[in-house]
Enzyme design. Structure first.
Site, PDB file in Angstrom:
ATOM      1  CG  ASP A  17       1.132   3.802 -13.545  1.00  0.00           C
ATOM      2  OD1 ASP A  17       0.200   3.382 -12.837  1.00  0.00           O
ATOM      3  OD2 ASP A  17       2.281   3.973 -13.120  1.00  0.00           O
ATOM      4  CG  HIS A  19      -1.003   2.463  -9.651  1.00  0.00           C
ATOM      5  ND1 HIS A  19      -0.261   1.815 -10.610  1.00  0.00           N
ATOM      6  CD2 HIS A  19      -1.292   1.544  -8.687  1.00  0.00           C
ATOM      7  CE1 HIS A  19      -0.106   0.550 -10.242  1.00  0.00           C
ATOM      8  NE2 HIS A  19      -0.720   0.350  -9.085  1.00  0.00           N
TER       9      HIS A  19
HETATM   10  C1  B12 Z   1      -3.960   0.566  -4.955  1.00  0.00           C
HETATM   11  C2  B12 Z   1      -2.967  -0.145  -5.850  1.00  0.00           C
HETATM   12  C3  B12 Z   1      -3.428  -0.585  -7.088  1.00  0.00           C
HETATM   13  C4  B12 Z   1      -4.835  -0.329  -7.614  1.00  0.00           C
HETATM   14  C5  B12 Z   1      -4.879   1.112  -8.194  1.00  0.00           C
HETATM   15  C6  B12 Z   1      -6.220   1.772  -8.029  1.00  0.00           C
HETATM   16  C7  B12 Z   1      -6.170   3.233  -8.332  1.00  0.00           C
HETATM   17  N1  B12 Z   1      -7.300   3.756  -8.801  1.00  0.00           N
HETATM   18  O1  B12 Z   1      -5.160   3.905  -8.190  1.00  0.00           O
HETATM   19  C8  B12 Z   1      -4.985  -1.435  -8.697  1.00  0.00           C
HETATM   20  C9  B12 Z   1      -5.558  -2.681  -8.047  1.00  0.00           C
HETATM   21  C10 B12 Z   1      -5.846  -1.058  -9.904  1.00  0.00           C
HETATM   22  C11 B12 Z   1      -3.535  -1.677  -9.041  1.00  0.00           C
HETATM   23  C12 B12 Z   1      -3.122  -2.246 -10.219  1.00  0.00           C
HETATM   24  C13 B12 Z   1      -1.812  -2.578 -10.492  1.00  0.00           C
HETATM   25  N2  B12 Z   1      -0.758  -2.492  -9.651  1.00  0.00           N
HETATM   26 CO1  B12 Z   1      -0.832  -1.557  -7.963  1.00  0.00          CO
HETATM   27  N3  B12 Z   1      -0.749  -0.951  -6.215  1.00  0.00           N
HETATM   28  C14 B12 Z   1      -1.635  -0.364  -5.432  1.00  0.00           C
HETATM   29  C15 B12 Z   1      -1.009  -0.108  -4.046  1.00  0.00           C
HETATM   30  C16 B12 Z   1      -1.503  -1.228  -3.118  1.00  0.00           C
HETATM   31  C17 B12 Z   1      -1.299   1.226  -3.415  1.00  0.00           C
HETATM   32  C18 B12 Z   1      -1.026   2.446  -4.294  1.00  0.00           C
HETATM   33  C19 B12 Z   1      -1.742   3.636  -3.705  1.00  0.00           C
HETATM   34  O2  B12 Z   1      -2.795   4.033  -4.185  1.00  0.00           O
HETATM   35  N4  B12 Z   1      -1.181   4.236  -2.616  1.00  0.00           N
HETATM   36  C20 B12 Z   1      -1.784   5.346  -1.920  1.00  0.00           C
HETATM   37  C21 B12 Z   1      -1.314   6.656  -2.561  1.00  0.00           C
HETATM   38  C22 B12 Z   1      -1.914   7.860  -1.826  1.00  0.00           C
HETATM   39  O3  B12 Z   1       0.105   6.710  -2.415  1.00  0.00           O
HETATM   40  P1  B12 Z   1       1.090   6.677  -3.649  1.00  0.00           P
HETATM   41  O4  B12 Z   1       0.400   6.114  -4.815  1.00  0.00           O
HETATM   42  O5  B12 Z   1       2.367   6.084  -3.209  1.00  0.00           O
HETATM   43  O6  B12 Z   1       1.337   8.217  -3.950  1.00  0.00           O
HETATM   44  C23 B12 Z   1       2.079   9.038  -3.062  1.00  0.00           C
HETATM   45  C24 B12 Z   1       3.571   9.069  -3.407  1.00  0.00           C
HETATM   46  O7  B12 Z   1       4.024   7.998  -4.186  1.00  0.00           O
HETATM   47  C25 B12 Z   1       3.756  10.379  -4.082  1.00  0.00           C
HETATM   48  N5  B12 Z   1       3.558  10.486  -5.531  1.00  0.00           N
HETATM   49  C26 B12 Z   1       2.879   9.706  -6.388  1.00  0.00           C
HETATM   50  N6  B12 Z   1       2.904  10.237  -7.613  1.00  0.00           N
HETATM   51  C27 B12 Z   1       3.617  11.358  -7.547  1.00  0.00           C
HETATM   52  C28 B12 Z   1       3.978  12.284  -8.522  1.00  0.00           C
HETATM   53  C29 B12 Z   1       4.762  13.381  -8.163  1.00  0.00           C
HETATM   54  C30 B12 Z   1       5.148  14.383  -9.194  1.00  0.00           C
HETATM   55  C31 B12 Z   1       5.190  13.538  -6.825  1.00  0.00           C
HETATM   56  C32 B12 Z   1       6.021  14.694  -6.463  1.00  0.00           C
HETATM   57  C33 B12 Z   1       4.838  12.600  -5.853  1.00  0.00           C
HETATM   58  C34 B12 Z   1       4.051  11.536  -6.223  1.00  0.00           C
HETATM   59  O8  B12 Z   1       2.799  11.207  -3.449  1.00  0.00           O
HETATM   60  C35 B12 Z   1       1.603  10.444  -3.239  1.00  0.00           C
HETATM   61  C36 B12 Z   1       0.860  10.995  -2.047  1.00  0.00           C
HETATM   62  O9  B12 Z   1       1.608  10.884  -0.867  1.00  0.00           O
HETATM   63  C37 B12 Z   1       0.511  -0.231  -4.359  1.00  0.00           C
HETATM   64  C38 B12 Z   1       1.408  -0.738  -3.233  1.00  0.00           C
HETATM   65  C39 B12 Z   1       1.781   0.360  -2.286  1.00  0.00           C
HETATM   66  N7  B12 Z   1       1.654   0.096  -1.035  1.00  0.00           N
HETATM   67  O10 B12 Z   1       2.154   1.455  -2.732  1.00  0.00           O
HETATM   68  C40 B12 Z   1       0.519  -1.201  -5.545  1.00  0.00           C
HETATM   69  C41 B12 Z   1       1.637  -1.121  -6.590  1.00  0.00           C
HETATM   70  C42 B12 Z   1       1.930   0.327  -6.931  1.00  0.00           C
HETATM   71  N8  B12 Z   1       1.040  -1.768  -7.739  1.00  0.00           N
HETATM   72  C43 B12 Z   1       1.868  -2.499  -8.385  1.00  0.00           C
HETATM   73  C44 B12 Z   1       1.577  -3.230  -9.566  1.00  0.00           C
HETATM   74  C45 B12 Z   1       2.689  -4.115 -10.105  1.00  0.00           C
HETATM   75  C46 B12 Z   1       0.331  -3.148 -10.177  1.00  0.00           C
HETATM   76  C47 B12 Z   1      -0.093  -3.845 -11.471  1.00  0.00           C
HETATM   77  C48 B12 Z   1       0.937  -3.752 -12.589  1.00  0.00           C
HETATM   78  C49 B12 Z   1      -0.447  -5.285 -11.112  1.00  0.00           C
HETATM   79  C50 B12 Z   1      -0.794  -6.167 -12.288  1.00  0.00           C
HETATM   80  N9  B12 Z   1       0.129  -7.048 -12.608  1.00  0.00           N
HETATM   81  O11 B12 Z   1      -1.818  -6.009 -12.876  1.00  0.00           O
HETATM   82  C51 B12 Z   1      -1.393  -3.091 -11.829  1.00  0.00           C
HETATM   83  C52 B12 Z   1      -1.170  -1.842 -12.689  1.00  0.00           C
HETATM   84  C53 B12 Z   1      -1.512  -1.996 -14.117  1.00  0.00           C
HETATM   85  C54 B12 Z   1      -1.289  -0.690 -14.851  1.00  0.00           C
HETATM   86  N10 B12 Z   1      -1.474  -0.725 -16.153  1.00  0.00           N
HETATM   87  O12 B12 Z   1      -0.942   0.333 -14.299  1.00  0.00           O
HETATM   88  C55 B12 Z   1       3.263  -2.482  -7.782  1.00  0.00           C
HETATM   89  C56 B12 Z   1       4.204  -1.602  -8.602  1.00  0.00           C
HETATM   90  C57 B12 Z   1       5.550  -2.248  -8.770  1.00  0.00           C
HETATM   91  C58 B12 Z   1       6.656  -1.391  -8.300  1.00  0.00           C
HETATM   92  N11 B12 Z   1       6.655  -0.116  -8.629  1.00  0.00           N
HETATM   93  O13 B12 Z   1       7.531  -1.872  -7.639  1.00  0.00           O
HETATM   94  C59 B12 Z   1       2.957  -1.964  -6.331  1.00  0.00           C
HETATM   95  C60 B12 Z   1       4.096  -1.161  -5.692  1.00  0.00           C
HETATM   96  C61 B12 Z   1       2.630  -3.223  -5.476  1.00  0.00           C
HETATM   97  C62 B12 Z   1       3.851  -4.108  -5.261  1.00  0.00           C
HETATM   98  N12 B12 Z   1       4.498  -4.008  -4.120  1.00  0.00           N
HETATM   99  O14 B12 Z   1       4.203  -4.870  -6.111  1.00  0.00           O
HETATM  100  N13 B12 Z   1      -2.720  -1.298  -8.025  1.00  0.00           N
END
Ligand code: B12
Length: 141
Positions: A17, A19
């Site tokens: 992963d 992200h």
């Molecule tokens: C930005 C993003 C990317 C960027 C990542 C850049 C980076 N440096 O992180 C890029 C473009 C590289 C990317 C790639 C991919 N992505 Co992407 N990505 C996103 C996106 C749009 C936003 C994620 C994000 O950064 N959110 C902002 C942060 C602050 O929030 P967060 O990550 O949710 O974290 C919060 C909570 O989740 C929580 N949290 C997170 N981790 C943890 C851990 C603990 C212990 C705790 C308590 C809480 C916690 O707290 C955080 C802060 O509030 C999401 C969609 C979405 N809206 O979530 C898709 C998403 C996560 N991605 C997705 C996918 C499928 C991929 C790819 C597989 C696509 C592909 N086919 O290539 C690849 C990943 C390949 C790989 N090997 O991992 C899917 C995941 C599928 C799913 N889970 O249902 C999503 C949900 C999009 C979708 N709707 O399909 N992605």
């Protein structure tokens, strides 16, 4: 001394992963709350989490999984921790844990059965995590 000043917390995004943003937010929140963070970054293997926890004598591992493959990537971590002598380590899991539309309760129960102490949906607020972690650590240490 407050519990967060004594205990180290290992963080990272598991498996293949890439992200990074979510776990960075959590790491900042942990640091702001006074925890010593051991940040392993993206693409962290289960073995890397365990090695870092053993080396730093950590009290908790916080695992992020965003790609939707958490079931495959996160299974077995508790067993490996036990094998490495980290029997009581606190394991938290958060992120976007599934690609399907399974109800949250079902998902949460599945990861709890795998041995994670707490499991969080993407909507969790960092303050909630800090509160839970301080309480869980205080109970164990
Ligand atoms: C930005 C993003 C990317 C960027 C990542 C850049 C980076 N440096 O992180 C890029 C473009 C590289 C990317 C790639 C991919 N992505 Co992407 N990505 C996103 C996106 C749009 C936003 C994620 C994000 O950064 N959110 C902002 C942060 C602050 O929030 P967060 O990550 O949710 O974290 C919060 C909570 O989740 C929580 N949290 C997170 N981790 C943890 C851990 C603990 C212990 C705790 C308590 C809480 C916690 O707290 C955080 C802060 O509030 C999401 C969609 C979405 N809206 O979530 C898709 C998403 C996560 N991605 C997705 C996918 C499928 C991929 C790819 C597989 C696509 C592909 N086919 O290539 C690849 C990943 C390949 C790989 N090997 O991992 C899917 C995941 C599928 C799913 N889970 O249902 C999503 C949900 C999009 C979708 N709707 O399909 N992605």
């Amino acid at each position: 001394m407050a519990i967060e000043e004594k205990i180290k917390v290992v963080t990272g995004t598991i498996g293949d992963d890439i992200h990074s943003f979510g776990i960075k937010v959590i790491e900042h929140a942990l640091s702001d709350a006074g925890f010593h963070v051991v940040p392993l970054g993206i693409q962290t293997s289960q073995e890397d989490f365990i090695e870092a926890a053993v080396e730093t004598n950590a009290g908790a591992i916080l695992v992020s999984s965003m790609s939707g493959h958490a079931r495959l990537l996160c299974e077995g971590l508790r067993e490996k921790c036990v094998e490495a002598g980290l029997k009581n380590i606190i394991l938290y899991l958060g992120g976007t844990l599934s690609t399907g539309d399974a109800p949250w309760d079902e998902l949460e129960q599945m990861f709890l059965r795998m041995g994670y102490n707490r499991v969080y949906p993407p909507t969790v607020m960092p303050g909630q995590i800090m509160e839970n972690l301080k309480a869980d650590l205080a109970e164990k240490y």
